[in-house]
Design a protein around this motif. Sequence first.
Motif, PDB file in Angstrom:
ATOM      1  N   GLU A   1       0.823  -1.214   0.000  1.00  0.00           N
ATOM      2  CA  GLU A   1       0.000   0.000   0.000  1.00  0.00           C
ATOM      3  C   GLU A   1       0.851   1.255   0.000  1.00  0.00           C
ATOM      4  OE1 GLU A   1      -2.520   0.076   3.346  1.00  0.00           O
ATOM      5  OE2 GLU A   1      -3.913  -1.417   2.573  1.00  0.00           O
TER       6      GLU A   1
ATOM      7  N   GLU B   1       3.801   3.886  -0.952  1.00  0.00           N
ATOM      8  CA  GLU B   1       4.652   4.458  -1.994  1.00  0.00           C
ATOM      9  C   GLU B   1       5.524   5.518  -1.349  1.00  0.00           C
ATOM     10  OE1 GLU B   1       5.942   4.151  -5.664  1.00  0.00           O
ATOM     11  OE2 GLU B   1       3.900   3.387  -5.351  1.00  0.00           O
TER      12      GLU B   1
ATOM     13  N   THR C   1       7.810   8.720  -1.591  1.00  0.00           N
ATOM     14  CA  THR C   1       7.910   9.823  -2.552  1.00  0.00           C
ATOM     15  C   THR C   1       8.882  10.900  -2.121  1.00  0.00           C
ATOM     16  OG1 THR C   1       6.167  11.036  -1.470  1.00  0.00           O
ATOM     17  CG2 THR C   1       5.507   9.509  -3.219  1.00  0.00           C
ATOM     18  N   GLY C   2       9.712  10.592  -1.146  1.00  0.00           N
ATOM     19  CA  GLY C   2      10.657  11.618  -0.727  1.00  0.00           C
ATOM     20  C   GLY C   2      11.013  11.423   0.723  1.00  0.00           C
ATOM     21  N   GLU C   3      11.537  12.456   1.303  1.00  0.00           N
ATOM     22  CA  GLU C   3      12.012  12.336   2.680  1.00  0.00           C
ATOM     23  C   GLU C   3      10.851  12.163   3.647  1.00  0.00           C
ATOM     24  OE1 GLU C   3      14.781  14.835   4.489  1.00  0.00           O
ATOM     25  OE2 GLU C   3      16.134  14.880   2.767  1.00  0.00           O
TER      26      GLU C   3
ATOM     27  N   PRO D   1       5.704  12.896   6.420  1.00  0.00           N
ATOM     28  CA  PRO D   1       4.261  13.020   6.145  1.00  0.00           C
ATOM     29  C   PRO D   1       3.721  11.762   5.462  1.00  0.00           C
ATOM     30  CG  PRO D   1       5.576  14.766   5.088  1.00  0.00           C
ATOM     31  CD  PRO D   1       6.519  13.725   5.546  1.00  0.00           C
TER      32      PRO D   1
ATOM     33  N   ARG E   1      -4.294   3.831  -0.705  1.00  0.00           N
ATOM     34  CA  ARG E   1      -2.839   3.852  -0.841  1.00  0.00           C
ATOM     35  C   ARG E   1      -2.257   4.816   0.177  1.00  0.00           C
ATOM     36  NH1 ARG E   1      -0.365   0.890  -5.173  1.00  0.00           N
ATOM     37  NH2 ARG E   1       1.467   1.857  -4.251  1.00  0.00           N
ATOM     38  N   ARG E   2      -1.067   4.484   0.626  1.00  0.00           N
ATOM     39  CA  ARG E   2      -0.357   5.378   1.541  1.00  0.00           C
ATOM     40  C   ARG E   2       0.891   5.873   0.819  1.00  0.00           C
ATOM     41  NH1 ARG E   2      -2.056   4.127   6.855  1.00  0.00           N
ATOM     42  NH2 ARG E   2      -3.584   2.452   6.659  1.00  0.00           N
ATOM     43  N   ILE E   3       0.987   7.149   0.724  1.00  0.00           N
ATOM     44  CA  ILE E   3       2.130   7.729   0.027  1.00  0.00           C
ATOM     45  C   ILE E   3       2.922   8.487   1.076  1.00  0.00           C
ATOM     46  CG2 ILE E   3       2.807   9.322  -1.799  1.00  0.00           C
ATOM     47  CD1 ILE E   3      -0.116   8.650  -2.934  1.00  0.00           C
ATOM     48  N   ILE E   4       4.108   8.007   1.336  1.00  0.00           N
ATOM     49  CA  ILE E   4       4.869   8.615   2.419  1.00  0.00           C
ATOM     50  C   ILE E   4       6.005   9.456   1.853  1.00  0.00           C
ATOM     51  CG2 ILE E   4       4.289   6.763   4.029  1.00  0.00           C
ATOM     52  CD1 ILE E   4       7.133   5.711   3.620  1.00  0.00           C
ATOM     53  N   GLY E   5       6.426  10.381   2.670  1.00  0.00           N
ATOM     54  CA  GLY E   5       7.511  11.246   2.252  1.00  0.00           C
ATOM     55  C   GLY E   5       7.002  12.654   1.942  1.00  0.00           C
TER      56      GLY E   5
ATOM     57  N   LEU F   1       6.668  14.077  -0.794  1.00  0.00           N
ATOM     58  CA  LEU F   1       5.988  14.130  -2.098  1.00  0.00           C
ATOM     59  C   LEU F   1       6.813  14.882  -3.142  1.00  0.00           C
ATOM     60  CD1 LEU F   1       2.402  14.972  -0.788  1.00  0.00           C
ATOM     61  CD2 LEU F   1       3.437  12.729  -1.076  1.00  0.00           C
TER      62      LEU F   1
ATOM     63  N   VAL G   1       4.504  10.023  -6.807  1.00  0.00           N
ATOM     64  CA  VAL G   1       3.220  10.448  -6.243  1.00  0.00           C
ATOM     65  C   VAL G   1       2.111  10.091  -7.221  1.00  0.00           C
ATOM     66  CG1 VAL G   1       1.851  12.392  -5.462  1.00  0.00           C
ATOM     67  CG2 VAL G   1       4.289  12.302  -4.923  1.00  0.00           C
TER      68      VAL G   1
ATOM     69  N   GLY H   1       1.416   6.561  -7.151  1.00  0.00           N
ATOM     70  CA  GLY H   1       0.678   6.243  -5.929  1.00  0.00           C
ATOM     71  C   GLY H   1      -0.781   6.662  -6.028  1.00  0.00           C
TER      72      GLY H   1
END
Lengths: 570, 112
Positions: A104, A106, A108-110, B79, B90-94, B96, B102, B105
């Motif tokens: 689940e 993804e 996408t960065g820090e 975040p 979906r969980r998108i971490i960081g 962005l 992104v 995701g």
Amino acid sequence: MNPEKPLLPKSPTGIQGLDEITGGGLPTGRPTLVCGDAGCGKTLLAMEFLVRGATRFNEPGVFMAFEETGAELAQNVASLGFDLDALIAAGRLVVDYVYIERSEIEETGEFDLEGLFVRLGYAIDSIGARRVVLDTVETLFAGLPNPLILRAELRRLFRWLKDRGVTAIITGERGAGSLTRQGLEEYVSDCVIVLDHRVKDLISTRRLRVVKYRGSTHGTNEYPFVIDSDGIAVLPITSLGLGHSASTERVSSGIPRLDAMLAGAGFYRGSSILVSGTAGTGKTSLAGHFAAAACGRGERVLFFAFEESPSQIVRNLGSVGIDLAPWVAKGLLRFLAARPTVAGLELHLTTMHKAILEFRPHIVIIDPLNSFISAGNEIEVKAMLLRLLDFLKMSQITGFFTKLTAGGSALEHTDAAISSLIDSWLVLLAIESGGERNRAFSILKSRGMAHSNQTREFLLTAQGVELRDVYVGPGGVLTGSARLTQEAQDAAAQLARRHEIAHGQRELEHRRATLEAQIASLRNEFAIQEADTLAAVERHQAREAQLDQERADMAASRKADAPGTDGGQS
Amino acid sequence: MSTESVPDWPPAVAGGTGSPDESYLLRLYVTGVTPNSVRAIANLKRICEEHLQGRYQLEVIDIYQQPELATHEQVIAAPTLIKELPLPLRRIIGDLSNSERVLVGLNLRRRD
């Protein structure tokens, strides 16, 4: 705290034995790493730490679960008597299940793990928790990308836990070549406990070791532990020294003749007694006597049976006149029977330990001791027995053990080399001669008393054990029928001698009678002769007198003067 | 709670490369005004305006303010952007900052 000798504050875990090993518990306000393979009891140890903290030490706790949901956890520990739902409802415990599903997510960065911190902080604040468990935080590595960030965040997390002043347990799976897969031991360095689960000869043993405890002394050995219906129990008994006090009180063996052999009074209370012997020599009967005597004194006896069932023992001892059933009914005698192979040594030891603590017996009987050999190797058995004996001695419990000696091996040989641990050692042996087996009994050693050095014949009668003097003579030591034969022969010889003397006396008497009869008859003869002789003499004298008279008369008639006579004067 | 809702909900205009009719419910969990949070909010707004204009609803939640939501919504990383709708979640971490990921995701672009 003593200012001269500052001690590390510790939080008791409430886990049996663990607080003894760690000298009081886990370091307060610091994280402790508990690592081990799958299924070795990490989660349980951590959960017991929280539950005991919440129920006994007034320290609410937070359980952050990464692997199991709250419901699963509650189910899993319910079998140990922990009611998580009640604790949660009472505000003593928070279980926060951290759900991570890699698919689940993804990246996408820090990012950081602030979400975890927030959740943990929130959970801690909501109940004023003093204890925290993270189980198993390494799951994060599988669920989240970017191990570099994770490492940094975990380091921060442990620091944060310290700053919060909570006593924490962090569990970790054991990795190849390191204590944990992700090297958590680098971050959590105050206290590290390793759990292990080994299977040897089909019997599994759990072990616990305190690898590291910064700022504190701790037991360094591997301690076996068990998980049973009351949670975890660690056995730190080897940490005890030889500090037990020795009682001078004596306890009867239940056999008066045996007491007499033991300096007249029996065994010392709190001593260890070993009865060794080959099969069928009456070891259990001796134990039965000892048990019955103790129960008769109103003492409690705990009988661990590893070869026979309780009812079998009661029946068999009943056949030799030892009635144990009333004592069982009275609650003075308790049997615990199990096959030695049913569990590892440690489980046995713990079971026994707990049973002893619960029943508080005066006497513990283990029949037979060496059946454990089949459940473990000699070193382990010896270590275990040492711990058990230590424990019994510390508790001033008299231990009575039987030991089966294998046929052909030396009598003094004990499989687990436990002789040095034994205070009184009785040896039973079968003597086979003249087509029969007889039992002989002797005291091999008995510390601290002037015991008899004599071998006795050991008889199992319908009235119990009987000790008899053996026949010691020119023919050697004789027992059984040989002894009876010899005794009969002796009796016959004595009888014969007695007869002979009587006969001689009778003969003498007879001769005396004969002689006296002879003497009497001779006397009679003599008396007759005497009488005859006297009569003859009398007759003769009478005749003389008559003759004289006649002569005088003749002379008178003749008027003759007799020159010899004064004729004129007559 | 700092919530920013885009006013023209439900979306009127189709756009982007995803299914044109789907409307998006997004929740962004941030931690105060940390650099990651600030960047994430800015990045998300830019992406939404570019790809989901007019058909998304965005909530920004500060878990410092509402920690119970972090527990409830299973937020670990910060975040975290949770795409509640359309399914699958979906969980998108960081922060962005990687727009491509992104979009993957958010199911607006296929994973290569």
